[in-house]
Design an enzyme around this catalytic site. Sequence first.
Site, short mmCIF file in Angstrom:
data_model
loop_
_atom_site.label_atom_id
_atom_site.label_comp_id
_atom_site.label_asym_id
_atom_site.label_seq_id
_atom_site.Cartn_x
_atom_site.Cartn_y
_atom_site.Cartn_z
CB SER A 11 -24.28 20.28 26.03
OG SER A 11 -24.30 19.13 25.20
CG ASN A 87 -28.08 12.08 30.06
OD1 ASN A 87 -29.25 11.71 29.90
ND2 ASN A 87 -27.51 12.98 29.26
CB SER A 139 -33.76 3.21 27.16
OG SER A 139 -34.82 3.13 26.23
CE1 TYR A 152 -30.40 4.33 23.13
CE2 TYR A 152 -32.58 3.35 23.33
CZ TYR A 152 -31.67 4.36 23.64
OH TYR A 152 -32.06 5.38 24.48
CB ALA A 154 -27.39 -5.12 23.05
#
Length: 244
Positions: A11, A87, A139, A152, A154
């Site tokens: 969205s 995602n 990432s 994040y 990990a």
Amino acid sequence: MDKKAIVTGGSRGIGAAIVETLVREGFDVAFSYNVQKTMAEAMIERLSQQGGRLAAFQADLRQFAQAAAFINQAKEFLTGVDLLVNNAGITRDRSLFIMGEQDWRDVIDTNLNGYFNTTRNIIGYFYKNKRGCIINIASVSGLNGIAGQTSYCASKAGIIGFTRALAKESARLGIPVNCVAPGYVDTEMTRAIPEKHIHDIIAMIPMKRMGTVQEVADLVAFLASDKARYITGQVFSIDGGLTS
Ligand SMILES: NC(=O)c1ccc[n+]([C@@H]2O[C@H](COP(=O)([O-])OP(=O)(O)OC[C@H]3O[C@@H](n4cnc5c(N)ncnc54)[C@H](O)[C@@H]3O)[C@@H](O)[C@H]2O)c1
């Protein structure tokens, strides 16, 4: 490929650009949103007017049962599926010595367990059809350690390991599984970073700017295309040279 795609967290931000780009490439798309119903509806209206065939379904992908329901609704709407783009993700950045247990769990549950929850509910279908493609948005934080991002980093390193192992399990059926690892991209997620840090971050990026959601979506569209059929188990950084 029939060009039928499922995208999670479609969205807004990178997910919205992926949905829009896939629609432009001729995909029918079913995407999930968690709380942004109005944004999801506006997107559907806008892209439908441009001739796209798409639908959105609410799901909290931390929950296995909700992920299963979403995949089933999406499959039904699309009458089949060839592509899954994982995602949906969050950050709860803070140093470990002050990180709350719930923040840790929310990040791992959304970013890592959420990808398991969707993928586990589609992989058998891909195997049965001997057709499919999975793209996981990781990432550069999954490749490099970043202070303040233990949870994040990990979760994203976990996604990379998950992708490589699943690529090996799926390769003999010709089903590619890859990661896209963006650096800093201009979205709500990075807009939450304090202004003074943004300045330091941009100074660190060799190209001296953040990436755009479109640049990430274009890489996803390439990996989803027939031109990329022999690529699997790989991590593609898109970061203006940050990890070079
Ligand atoms: N923006 C960046 O700089 C950057 C860099 C590297 C990787 N990423 C990754 O790209 C992806 C998209 O990030 P973004 O920047 O567009 O962020 P965003 O916050 O704009 O979008 C995140 C999406 O995830 C969805 N989501 C969050 N929790 C969910 C849950 N429990 N269940 C279902 N959906 C949920 C949200 O609804 C939203 O659509 C994430 O995986 C993020 O980690 C972003």
